[in-house]
Scaffold this active site. Structure first.
Site, PDB file in Angstrom:
ATOM      1  N   PHE A  41      -0.354   0.553  -2.744  1.00 41.61           N
ATOM      2  CA  PHE A  41       1.049   0.171  -2.585  1.00 41.61           C
ATOM      3  C   PHE A  41       1.221  -0.934  -1.549  1.00 41.61           C
ATOM      4  O   PHE A  41       1.879  -1.927  -1.788  1.00 41.61           O
ATOM      5  CB  PHE A  41       1.887   1.380  -2.142  1.00 41.61           C
ATOM      6  N   ARG A  42       0.577  -0.715  -0.393  1.00 42.90           N
ATOM      7  CA  ARG A  42       0.911  -1.584   0.745  1.00 42.90           C
ATOM      8  C   ARG A  42      -0.185  -2.549   1.137  1.00 42.90           C
ATOM      9  O   ARG A  42       0.001  -3.361   2.036  1.00 42.90           O
ATOM     10  CB  ARG A  42       1.275  -0.713   1.963  1.00 42.90           C
ATOM     11  N   ASP A 109      -4.122   9.970  -9.284  1.00 42.57           N
ATOM     12  CA  ASP A 109      -4.973   9.457 -10.365  1.00 42.57           C
ATOM     13  C   ASP A 109      -6.029  10.433 -10.866  1.00 42.57           C
ATOM     14  O   ASP A 109      -6.707  10.162 -11.865  1.00 42.57           O
ATOM     15  CB  ASP A 109      -5.621   8.133  -9.940  1.00 42.57           C
ATOM     16  N   HIS A 124       0.959  14.514  -3.768  1.00 36.82           N
ATOM     17  CA  HIS A 124       1.961  13.745  -4.511  1.00 36.82           C
ATOM     18  C   HIS A 124       1.889  14.013  -6.016  1.00 36.82           C
ATOM     19  O   HIS A 124       2.372  13.209  -6.811  1.00 36.82           O
ATOM     20  CB  HIS A 124       1.813  12.250  -4.194  1.00 36.82           C
ATOM     21  N   CYS A 160      13.734  21.479 -25.399  1.00 38.69           N
ATOM     22  CA  CYS A 160      15.170  21.491 -25.057  1.00 38.69           C
ATOM     23  C   CYS A 160      15.809  20.102 -25.104  1.00 38.69           C
ATOM     24  O   CYS A 160      17.006  19.977 -24.832  1.00 38.69           O
ATOM     25  CB  CYS A 160      15.369  22.116 -23.682  1.00 38.69           C
ATOM     26  N   SER A 197      -2.806   3.830   4.552  1.00 37.96           N
ATOM     27  CA  SER A 197      -2.129   3.108   5.639  1.00 37.96           C
ATOM     28  C   SER A 197      -1.550   4.095   6.648  1.00 37.96           C
ATOM     29  O   SER A 197      -1.096   3.718   7.711  1.00 37.96           O
ATOM     30  CB  SER A 197      -1.020   2.226   5.064  1.00 37.96           C
TER      31      SER A 197
HETATM   32  P1  NAD Z   1      -1.081   2.508   0.945  1.00 39.46           P
HETATM   33  O1  NAD Z   1      -0.986   1.517  -0.167  1.00 39.46           O
HETATM   34  O2  NAD Z   1       0.043   2.629   1.884  1.00 39.46           O
HETATM   35  O3  NAD Z   1      -2.372   2.155   1.836  1.00 39.46           O
HETATM   36  C1  NAD Z   1      -3.622   1.926   1.282  1.00 39.46           C
HETATM   37  C2  NAD Z   1      -4.526   1.389   2.382  1.00 39.46           C
HETATM   38  O4  NAD Z   1      -5.848   1.299   1.848  1.00 39.46           O
HETATM   39  C3  NAD Z   1      -4.136  -0.009   2.876  1.00 39.46           C
HETATM   40  O5  NAD Z   1      -4.040   0.011   4.289  1.00 39.46           O
HETATM   41  C4  NAD Z   1      -5.294  -0.897   2.416  1.00 39.46           C
HETATM   42  O6  NAD Z   1      -5.635  -1.882   3.373  1.00 39.46           O
HETATM   43  C5  NAD Z   1      -6.432   0.098   2.286  1.00 39.46           C
HETATM   44  N1  NAD Z   1      -7.426  -0.273   1.285  1.00 39.46           N
HETATM   45  C6  NAD Z   1      -7.233  -0.853   0.083  1.00 39.46           C
HETATM   46  N2  NAD Z   1      -8.400  -0.984  -0.579  1.00 39.46           N
HETATM   47  C7  NAD Z   1      -9.358  -0.479   0.238  1.00 39.46           C
HETATM   48  C8  NAD Z   1     -10.766  -0.325   0.113  1.00 39.46           C
HETATM   49  N3  NAD Z   1     -11.443  -0.740  -0.960  1.00 39.46           N
HETATM   50  N4  NAD Z   1     -11.441   0.254   1.131  1.00 39.46           N
HETATM   51  C9  NAD Z   1     -10.785   0.649   2.259  1.00 39.46           C
HETATM   52  N5  NAD Z   1      -9.453   0.534   2.433  1.00 39.46           N
HETATM   53  C10 NAD Z   1      -8.745  -0.025   1.420  1.00 39.46           C
HETATM   54  O7  NAD Z   1      -1.489   3.879   0.283  1.00 39.46           O
HETATM   55  P2  NAD Z   1      -1.311   5.346   0.848  1.00 39.46           P
HETATM   56  O8  NAD Z   1      -1.527   5.402   2.314  1.00 39.46           O
HETATM   57  O9  NAD Z   1      -2.055   6.232  -0.062  1.00 39.46           O
HETATM   58  O10 NAD Z   1       0.252   5.506   0.613  1.00 39.46           O
HETATM   59  C11 NAD Z   1       0.655   6.561   0.071  1.00 39.46           C
HETATM   60  C12 NAD Z   1       1.274   6.353  -1.329  1.00 39.46           C
HETATM   61  O11 NAD Z   1       0.531   5.602  -2.289  1.00 39.46           O
HETATM   62  C13 NAD Z   1       1.378   7.670  -1.919  1.00 39.46           C
HETATM   63  O12 NAD Z   1       2.708   7.889  -2.268  1.00 39.46           O
HETATM   64  C14 NAD Z   1       0.481   7.664  -3.177  1.00 39.46           C
HETATM   65  O13 NAD Z   1       0.961   8.629  -4.068  1.00 39.46           O
HETATM   66  C15 NAD Z   1       0.603   6.294  -3.601  1.00 39.46           C
HETATM   67  N6  NAD Z   1      -0.311   5.635  -4.521  1.00 39.46           N
HETATM   68  C16 NAD Z   1      -1.305   6.296  -5.205  1.00 39.46           C
HETATM   69  C17 NAD Z   1      -2.182   5.598  -6.047  1.00 39.46           C
HETATM   70  C18 NAD Z   1      -3.288   6.336  -6.768  1.00 39.46           C
HETATM   71  O14 NAD Z   1      -3.104   7.473  -7.198  1.00 39.46           O
HETATM   72  N7  NAD Z   1      -4.458   5.731  -6.892  1.00 39.46           N
HETATM   73  C19 NAD Z   1      -2.039   4.211  -6.180  1.00 39.46           C
HETATM   74  C20 NAD Z   1      -0.973   3.555  -5.478  1.00 39.46           C
HETATM   75  C21 NAD Z   1      -0.141   4.291  -4.644  1.00 39.46           C
END
Ligand code: NAD
Length: 258
Positions: A41-42, A109, A124, A160, A197
């Site tokens: 996401f971020r 996932d 989640h 339903c 994050s």
């Molecule tokens: P986030 O997007 O906030 O943070 C992900 C972090 O991972 C970032 O800081 C990024 O720099 C880091 N990152 C990305 N690729 C990386 C890698 N290869 N190795 C190491 N670090 C890496 O995600 P979050 O903290 O999980 O935020 C929570 C939300 O994201 C939840 O609501 C979740 O449900 C949702 N989400 C889930 C999925 C999934 O199921 N795969 C995908 C997108 C978002």
């Protein structure tokens, strides 16, 4: 975004913590799945660089179910074909070795289970299922995809006629299984955070609980996180690289042939 190699000294410190822990858990976020082709996401390539987070709120779903499902169907085309990567497999192996007792994930996932992790808490929810918002009946997502692809948008309950919703937690909805996750965190003396994050609450309380009980916090993330200040070890590199090295180091200490 840091693409630098993992620092070997940090990997060794993390292995020390895990080997000496009585009860260690993993806490994972979207960053563990980016190497499987699922955008986070971020992060710099994150979904929120393209879309407004409003689309993942319960209010948006209830007011615009058709647009929501069009977005979600597009997202599922990546999520459904994704395979676990080295980091998911390493987490599963650490559980088999008895080093990690459970995985608490924010991901929807299903890749931890696909890699072989057994004790997984999905805070989640899961995108492998949908649920009728009127009667609660659940449907495998494959069935829902067929409904959408044959033109039923939003997909409806056979029972339903209610609107189906992915069995994921949207912004504005309570997380699932949080009490069980909190209990696990409070009994843990180490947490291995991978690819989060650490900015989404209440999920991000998990490492805080471990720290507050005197436990150790290891953070593997490519960028700084919101909770770096509570970490005992920060490993700033790709999750796949870090987890491969960490698993190797742990196995070496356990005297396991590689
Ligand atoms: P986030 O997007 O906030 O943070 C992900 C972090 O991972 C970032 O800081 C990024 O720099 C880091 N990152 C990305 N690729 C990386 C890698 N290869 N190795 C190491 N670090 C890496 O995600 P979050 O903290 O999980 O935020 C929570 C939300 O994201 C939840 O609501 C979740 O449900 C949702 N989400 C889930 C999925 C999934 O199921 N795969 C995908 C997108 C978002």
């Amino acid at each position: 975004m840091s693409e630098k190699p993992c620092n070997v000294e940090d990997i060794k410190k993390a292995a020390d913590i895990l080997i000496n822990a009585r009860h260690a858990i993993a806490f994972t976020g979207a960053g563990i799945s980016t190497e499987s082709g699922i955008p986070d996401f971020r992060g710099p390539q994150g979904l929120w660089k393209q879309y407004s987070p409003e689309i993942a709120t319960i209010d948006y779903f209830l007011n615009h179910p058709k647009d929501f499902w069009l977005f979600y169907r597009m997202r599922m085309s990546t999520l459904f074909v994704a395979k676990p990567n080295r980091a998911h497999y390493a987490v599963a192996e650490l559980e088999r070795l008895g080093i990690i007792k459970a995985v608490i994930t924010q991901n929807v996932d299903g890749l931890h289970q696909a890699a072989g992790s057994k004790n997984v808490i999905e805070l989640h929810g899961t995108m492998k299922r949908a649920v009728c918002i009127a009667c609660g009946r659940t449907y495998p997502m494959e069935v829902v995809i067929k409904k959408i692809d044959s033109g039923q948008i939003p997909p409806l309950c056979d029972e339903c006629g209610g609107i189906l919703k992915p069995d994921t937690v949207l912004f504005g909805e309570p997380v699932k299984d949080f009490d069980r996750a909190r209990e696990l965190a409070l009994m843990s003396d180490a947490v291995l955070v991978i690819g989060s994050s650490l900015s989404v609450y209440p999920a991000a309380y998990i490492p805080i609980f471990v720290k507050e009980m005197g436990g150790k916090v290891i953070i593997i993330n490519m960028e700084p996180t919101e909770l770096d200040y509570i970490a005992d070890v920060i490993i700033q590199c790709k999750a796949g690289d870090a987890m491969t090295l960490l698993l190797r180091e742990v196995k070496e200490r356990l005297g396991i042939q590689q």
